[in-house]
Design an enzyme around this catalytic site. Structure first.
Site, PDB file in Angstrom:
ATOM      1  N   THR A 137       0.815  -1.207   0.000  1.00  0.00           N
ATOM      2  CA  THR A 137       0.000   0.000   0.000  1.00  0.00           C
ATOM      3  C   THR A 137       0.853   1.262   0.000  1.00  0.00           C
ATOM      4  O   THR A 137       2.004   1.236   0.451  1.00  0.00           O
ATOM      5  CB  THR A 137      -0.897  -0.013   1.266  1.00  0.00           C
ATOM      6  N   ASP A 138       0.246   2.367  -0.443  1.00  0.00           N
ATOM      7  CA  ASP A 138       0.950   3.657  -0.368  1.00  0.00           C
ATOM      8  C   ASP A 138       1.020   4.175   1.072  1.00  0.00           C
ATOM      9  O   ASP A 138       1.768   5.112   1.356  1.00  0.00           O
ATOM     10  CB  ASP A 138       0.273   4.690  -1.279  1.00  0.00           C
ATOM     11  N   GLU A 139       0.229   3.564   1.982  1.00  0.00           N
ATOM     12  CA  GLU A 139       0.209   4.085   3.362  1.00  0.00           C
ATOM     13  C   GLU A 139       1.548   3.901   4.067  1.00  0.00           C
ATOM     14  O   GLU A 139       1.796   4.522   5.096  1.00  0.00           O
ATOM     15  CB  GLU A 139      -0.907   3.410   4.175  1.00  0.00           C
ATOM     16  N   TYR A 162      -1.769  -0.362  11.016  1.00  0.00           N
ATOM     17  CA  TYR A 162      -1.904  -1.072   9.731  1.00  0.00           C
ATOM     18  C   TYR A 162      -0.715  -0.755   8.833  1.00  0.00           C
ATOM     19  O   TYR A 162      -0.053  -1.666   8.298  1.00  0.00           O
ATOM     20  CB  TYR A 162      -3.219  -0.668   9.033  1.00  0.00           C
ATOM     21  N   ALA A 164       2.171   0.403   9.594  1.00  0.00           N
ATOM     22  CA  ALA A 164       3.436  -0.100  10.156  1.00  0.00           C
ATOM     23  C   ALA A 164       3.590  -1.595   9.866  1.00  0.00           C
ATOM     24  O   ALA A 164       4.684  -2.071   9.538  1.00  0.00           O
ATOM     25  CB  ALA A 164       3.483   0.166  11.659  1.00  0.00           C
ATOM     26  N   LYS A 166       2.255  -3.242   7.340  1.00  0.00           N
ATOM     27  CA  LYS A 166       2.531  -3.429   5.910  1.00  0.00           C
ATOM     28  C   LYS A 166       3.975  -3.021   5.599  1.00  0.00           C
ATOM     29  O   LYS A 166       4.654  -3.663   4.792  1.00  0.00           O
ATOM     30  CB  LYS A 166       1.548  -2.617   5.049  1.00  0.00           C
ATOM     31  N   TYR A 362     -18.341   3.660  15.531  1.00  0.00           N
ATOM     32  CA  TYR A 362     -19.037   4.923  15.267  1.00  0.00           C
ATOM     33  C   TYR A 362     -19.789   5.505  16.458  1.00  0.00           C
ATOM     34  O   TYR A 362     -19.941   6.726  16.533  1.00  0.00           O
ATOM     35  CB  TYR A 362     -19.984   4.783  14.068  1.00  0.00           C
TER      36      TYR A 362
HETATM   37  P1  NAD Z   1      -9.618  -7.347   2.315  1.00  0.00           P
HETATM   38  O1  NAD Z   1      -9.609  -7.046   3.763  1.00  0.00           O
HETATM   39  O2  NAD Z   1     -10.839  -7.051   1.511  1.00  0.00           O
HETATM   40  O3  NAD Z   1      -9.284  -8.894   2.085  1.00  0.00           O
HETATM   41  C1  NAD Z   1      -8.289  -9.554   2.786  1.00  0.00           C
HETATM   42  C2  NAD Z   1      -8.460 -11.063   2.539  1.00  0.00           C
HETATM   43  O4  NAD Z   1      -7.378 -11.722   3.218  1.00  0.00           O
HETATM   44  C3  NAD Z   1      -9.748 -11.633   3.092  1.00  0.00           C
HETATM   45  O5  NAD Z   1     -10.343 -12.507   2.164  1.00  0.00           O
HETATM   46  C4  NAD Z   1      -9.310 -12.397   4.336  1.00  0.00           C
HETATM   47  O6  NAD Z   1     -10.133 -13.510   4.644  1.00  0.00           O
HETATM   48  C5  NAD Z   1      -7.904 -12.813   3.963  1.00  0.00           C
HETATM   49  N1  NAD Z   1      -7.053 -13.019   5.139  1.00  0.00           N
HETATM   50  C6  NAD Z   1      -6.887 -12.176   6.193  1.00  0.00           C
HETATM   51  N2  NAD Z   1      -6.042 -12.714   7.087  1.00  0.00           N
HETATM   52  C7  NAD Z   1      -5.645 -13.904   6.584  1.00  0.00           C
HETATM   53  C8  NAD Z   1      -4.757 -14.912   7.039  1.00  0.00           C
HETATM   54  N3  NAD Z   1      -4.109 -14.797   8.200  1.00  0.00           N
HETATM   55  N4  NAD Z   1      -4.573 -16.002   6.259  1.00  0.00           N
HETATM   56  C9  NAD Z   1      -5.230 -16.136   5.076  1.00  0.00           C
HETATM   57  N5  NAD Z   1      -6.095 -15.214   4.608  1.00  0.00           N
HETATM   58  C10 NAD Z   1      -6.298 -14.106   5.348  1.00  0.00           C
HETATM   59  O7  NAD Z   1      -8.341  -6.598   1.720  1.00  0.00           O
HETATM   60  P2  NAD Z   1      -8.160  -5.884   0.307  1.00  0.00           P
HETATM   61  O8  NAD Z   1      -8.675  -4.515   0.385  1.00  0.00           O
HETATM   62  O9  NAD Z   1      -8.616  -6.789  -0.756  1.00  0.00           O
HETATM   63  O10 NAD Z   1      -6.559  -5.792   0.278  1.00  0.00           O
HETATM   64  C11 NAD Z   1      -5.784  -6.856  -0.252  1.00  0.00           C
HETATM   65  C12 NAD Z   1      -4.313  -6.485  -0.158  1.00  0.00           C
HETATM   66  O11 NAD Z   1      -4.075  -5.283  -0.884  1.00  0.00           O
HETATM   67  C13 NAD Z   1      -3.835  -6.220   1.267  1.00  0.00           C
HETATM   68  O12 NAD Z   1      -2.539  -6.736   1.400  1.00  0.00           O
HETATM   69  C14 NAD Z   1      -3.829  -4.695   1.360  1.00  0.00           C
HETATM   70  O13 NAD Z   1      -2.851  -4.267   2.289  1.00  0.00           O
HETATM   71  C15 NAD Z   1      -3.451  -4.319  -0.052  1.00  0.00           C
HETATM   72  N6  NAD Z   1      -3.929  -3.004  -0.513  1.00  0.00           N
HETATM   73  C16 NAD Z   1      -5.247  -2.658  -0.377  1.00  0.00           C
HETATM   74  C17 NAD Z   1      -5.686  -1.430  -0.886  1.00  0.00           C
HETATM   75  C18 NAD Z   1      -7.132  -1.017  -0.787  1.00  0.00           C
HETATM   76  O14 NAD Z   1      -7.448   0.141  -1.090  1.00  0.00           O
HETATM   77  N7  NAD Z   1      -8.051  -1.882  -0.392  1.00  0.00           N
HETATM   78  C19 NAD Z   1      -4.777  -0.564  -1.506  1.00  0.00           C
HETATM   79  C20 NAD Z   1      -3.427  -0.955  -1.618  1.00  0.00           C
HETATM   80  C21 NAD Z   1      -3.025  -2.185  -1.130  1.00  0.00           C
HETATM   81  O1  DAU Z   2      -4.179   3.935   0.508  1.00  0.00           O
HETATM   82  C1  DAU Z   2      -4.384   2.550   0.426  1.00  0.00           C
HETATM   83  C2  DAU Z   2      -5.199   2.087   1.605  1.00  0.00           C
HETATM   84  O2  DAU Z   2      -6.515   2.569   1.390  1.00  0.00           O
HETATM   85  C3  DAU Z   2      -5.205   0.579   1.780  1.00  0.00           C
HETATM   86  O3  DAU Z   2      -3.908   0.146   2.064  1.00  0.00           O
HETATM   87  C4  DAU Z   2      -6.155   0.168   2.913  1.00  0.00           C
HETATM   88  O4  DAU Z   2      -6.219  -1.239   3.004  1.00  0.00           O
HETATM   89  C5  DAU Z   2      -7.517   0.732   2.600  1.00  0.00           C
HETATM   90  O5  DAU Z   2      -8.391   0.436   3.668  1.00  0.00           O
HETATM   91  C6  DAU Z   2      -7.456   2.237   2.382  1.00  0.00           C
HETATM   92  O6  DAU Z   2      -7.146   2.924   3.611  1.00  0.00           O
HETATM   93  P1  DAU Z   2      -7.932   4.265   4.054  1.00  0.00           P
HETATM   94  O7  DAU Z   2      -7.821   4.415   5.504  1.00  0.00           O
HETATM   95  O8  DAU Z   2      -7.531   5.419   3.200  1.00  0.00           O
HETATM   96  O9  DAU Z   2      -9.424   3.823   3.594  1.00  0.00           O
HETATM   97  P2  DAU Z   2     -10.862   4.026   4.272  1.00  0.00           P
HETATM   98  O10 DAU Z   2     -11.864   3.574   3.267  1.00  0.00           O
HETATM   99  O11 DAU Z   2     -10.923   3.441   5.628  1.00  0.00           O
HETATM  100  O12 DAU Z   2     -10.955   5.595   4.420  1.00  0.00           O
HETATM  101  C7  DAU Z   2     -10.837   6.472   3.296  1.00  0.00           C
HETATM  102  C8  DAU Z   2     -10.907   7.901   3.818  1.00  0.00           C
HETATM  103  O13 DAU Z   2     -12.221   8.143   4.319  1.00  0.00           O
HETATM  104  C9  DAU Z   2      -9.964   8.168   4.988  1.00  0.00           C
HETATM  105  O14 DAU Z   2      -9.464   9.497   4.884  1.00  0.00           O
HETATM  106  C10 DAU Z   2     -10.850   8.044   6.215  1.00  0.00           C
HETATM  107  C11 DAU Z   2     -12.203   8.515   5.705  1.00  0.00           C
HETATM  108  N1  DAU Z   2     -13.389   7.882   6.337  1.00  0.00           N
HETATM  109  C12 DAU Z   2     -13.406   6.521   6.387  1.00  0.00           C
HETATM  110  C13 DAU Z   2     -14.481   5.868   6.957  1.00  0.00           C
HETATM  111  C14 DAU Z   2     -14.535   4.373   7.045  1.00  0.00           C
HETATM  112  C15 DAU Z   2     -14.431   8.654   6.783  1.00  0.00           C
HETATM  113  O15 DAU Z   2     -14.394   9.900   6.698  1.00  0.00           O
HETATM  114  N2  DAU Z   2     -15.505   8.021   7.350  1.00  0.00           N
HETATM  115  C16 DAU Z   2     -15.573   6.669   7.460  1.00  0.00           C
HETATM  116  O16 DAU Z   2     -16.581   6.161   8.015  1.00  0.00           O
END
Ligand code: NAD
Ligand code: DAU
Length: 373
Positions: A137-139, A162, A164, A166, A362
Site C-alpha cells: 500500500t501507499d500508506e 496497519y 506499520a 505493511k 461509530y
Molecule cells: P480485504 O480485507 O478485503 O481482504 C483480505 C483477505 O485476506 C480476506 O479474504 C481475508 O479472509 C484474507 N485473510 C486475512 N487474514 C488472513 C490470514 N491470516 N490467512 C489467510 N487469509 C487471510 O483486503 P483488500 O482490500 O482486498 O486488500 C488486499 C491487499 O491489498 C492487502 O494486502 C492490502 O494491504 C493491499 N492493498 C489494499 C488497498 C485497498 O485500497 N483496499 C490498496 C493498496 C493495497
Molecule cells: O491507501 C491505500 C489504503 O486505502 C489501503 O492500504 C487500505 O487497506 C484501505 O483500507 C485504504 O485505507 P484508508 O484508511 O484510506 O481507507 P478508508 O476507506 O478506511 O478511508 C478512506 C478515507 O475516508 C480516509 O481518509 C478516512 C475517511 N473515512 C473513512 C471511513 C470508514 C471517513 O471519513 N468516514 C468513514 O466512516
C-alpha cells in the site's frame, strides 16, 4: 496458447483478491490456488460462480500455518505467488493492532520462508520463471502535505498500526530478495474502489448507509485527500508487474485521481440521488428526505489520520506501459450500480459481526462530537 501457469493467490476471497482471481482466470493463462482464511472481510458469495472451474482451487487456511503452506507448494508446484492476504482496515488496526502483526508481519514472514525453501530446490529454468509478488500500500509512505507525490523512492514513514505492519512486511520481502535472492516484486497502490469491497471501507459504507437512511459519517472536517483507483486497473497493474516487472522491482500504482473526502461523499450522494432518489425509497420518502446529502454528519476524526495520499506512477507507465483506464465518474457509477444490483452479497457482508463493528467504531464518535458542542 502456452501451458497455463499455476499460481497461489493469498487473500483471494477479499476485495482486491476476488477481482484479481477473476482477471487471472479470465485471461486463460493461469490456474489459481486461492488460499484464504475467510476472516470477517471475506465473502463466500464473491467467487461462488468459480466452484467447479478446473482452473480454480480454493483452500481455506491461514498464511501463518507454515505446514499448510509447505504442503500447498509441494502439491501445486506454483510458478509464483500473488500475496494479498492481510488485515486491511486502518480503523480496526487502531482498535486491535495485534491481529495486524500476526497476519501482515508474521504471516508474510512464514510465507517468505516457505517460498525460499521451495525456490531453492527448483530447476534453473523454473527459478527463472518464479516470482513472489507482494501487494502493498501507499500508506507505508506516511502522509503528504498540500504538495508532492509518493514515488518508489519516498522514504517509509508509516503512521497507523496497519501501515506499520505493511511496512514491516515490505521490509521482509526486500530482505528476502537481498539476502537469499528470492525473486520478489513489491507494488504499493493507493485507495482502491469497486465491486466486492467490504462495507467497512469509506465508499461502500457510504452507499450502504445512504440506502438505509443512516448518517454518512465523515471523519474530522472531510478535508483529507485520497487518490482513488478502480480495482480492475490495480489488478491489471499487479498482473503486469508479475509478468514483466523487474526482479526486485518496486512499483507505485495510482490513477492520479485525488479527491477530498467530503467531495467524494457529495459525489456518491449525487449519483444516488440520480439513480435511486430518496423519494423512491419507501423508508426515506416517509422522512421527507430530498437528497442523500442531508444524511452527511461530521464525526470525531480517526486518531493519527493521514492528511493526503497521492501517487506518481511514472515508473510503471514508463517501464511496463501500464496506465489506468477507468475514469472516476464511470468507476463510481459502476461501483454504485454493482452494490444496488447485489443485495444478497451486501446482506451477507453486513451480518451480526458487521453491526458489532459499526457500533464499536461509530457510537463513540457521534457521542464525542455531541459532547464537544
Ligand atoms: P480485504 O480485507 O478485503 O481482504 C483480505 C483477505 O485476506 C480476506 O479474504 C481475508 O479472509 C484474507 N485473510 C486475512 N487474514 C488472513 C490470514 N491470516 N490467512 C489467510 N487469509 C487471510 O483486503 P483488500 O482490500 O482486498 O486488500 C488486499 C491487499 O491489498 C492487502 O494486502 C492490502 O494491504 C493491499 N492493498 C489494499 C488497498 C485497498 O485500497 N483496499 C490498496 C493498496 C493495497
Ligand atoms: O491507501 C491505500 C489504503 O486505502 C489501503 O492500504 C487500505 O487497506 C484501505 O483500507 C485504504 O485505507 P484508508 O484508511 O484510506 O481507507 P478508508 O476507506 O478506511 O478511508 C478512506 C478515507 O475516508 C480516509 O481518509 C478516512 C475517511 N473515512 C473513512 C471511513 C470508514 C471517513 O471519513 N468516514 C468513514 O466512516
Amino acid at each position: 496458447m502456452a501451458d497455463k501457469k499455476t499460481v497461489i493467490v493469498t487473500g483471494g476471497h477479499g476485495f482486491i483478491g476476488t477481482n484479481l482471481v477473476r482477471l487471472l482466470i479470465n485471461s486463460r493463462a493461469y490456474r489459481v490456488v486461492n488460499l484464504d482464511a475467510l476472516t470477517y472481510a471475506a465473502n463466500a458469495l464473491s467467487l461462488a460462480d468459480l466452484e467447479g472451474n478446473p482452473d480454480y482451487v480454493f483452500v481455506r487456511g491461514n498464511i501463518t500455518d507454515s505446514k499448510l503452506l509447505a504442503s500447498l507448494f509441494e502439491q501445486y508446484q506454483p510458478a509464483g505467488i500473488f500475496h494479498l492476504a492481510a488485515e486491511s482496515h486502518v480503523d480496526r488496526s487502531i482498535v486491535n493492532p495485534e491481529d495486524f502483526i500476526q497476519t501482515n508481519v508474521v504471516g508474510t514472514c512464514r510465507l517468505l520462508e516457505v517460498a525460499r525453501a521451495y525456490y531453492a530446490d527448483l530447476s534453473e529454468e523454473k527459478k527463472s520463471e518464479f516470482r513472489f509478488l507482494h501487494v502493498s500500500t501507499d500508506e507505508v509512505f506516511g502522509s503528504l502535505g498540500a504538495d508532492g507525490y509518493f514515488t518508489e523512492d519516498t522514504p517509509y514513514a508509516p503512521n497507523s498500526p496497519y501501515a506499520a505492519s505493511k511496512a514491516a512486511s515490505d521490509h521482509f520481502v526486500r530482505a528476502y530478495r537481498h539476502t537469499y535472492g528470492l525473486p520478489t516484486i513489491i507494488t504499493n497502490c493507493s485507495n482502491n474502489y469497486g465491486p466486492y469491497q467490504f462495507p467497512e471501507k469509506m465508499i461502500p459504507l457510504m452507499i450502504l448507509n445512504a440506502l438505509s437512511g443512516k448518517p454518512l459519517p465523515v471523519y474530522g472536517d472531510g478535508s483529507n485527500v485520497r487518490d482513488w483507483i478502480y480495482v480492475e486497473d490495480h489488478c491489471k497493474a499487479v498482473k503486469l508487474a508479475f509478468e514483466k516487472g523487474a526482479v526486485g522491482g518496486e512499483y507505485a500504482i495510482g490513477a492520479s485521481n485525488e479527491q477530498k473526502n467530503i467531495s467524494l461523499v457529495n459525489k456518491i450522494c449525487g449519483i444516488l440521488d440520480d439513480i435511486a432518489p430518496p423519494v423512491e425509497v419507501p423508508q426515506l420518502r416517509e422522512r421527507g428526505l430530498k437528497s442523500y446529502t442531508e444524511l452527511i454528519q461530521f464525526v470525531t476524526d480517526r486518531p493519527g489520520h493521514d492528511h493526503r495520499y497521492a501517487i506518481d506512477s511514472a515508473r510503471i507507465t514508463r517501464e511496463l506501459g501500464w496506465q489506468a483506464e477507468v475514469g472516476f465518474e464511470e468507476g463510481l457509477r459502476r461501483t454504485i450500480d454493482w452494490y444496488l444490483s447485489n443485495p444478497k452479497w451486501l446482506s451477507q457482508a453486513s451480518g451480526a459481526l458487521y453491526v458489532e463493528w459499526i457500533e464499536k467504531n461509530y457510537a463513540w464518535r457521534a457521542d464525542a462530537r455531541r459532547e464537544s458542542k
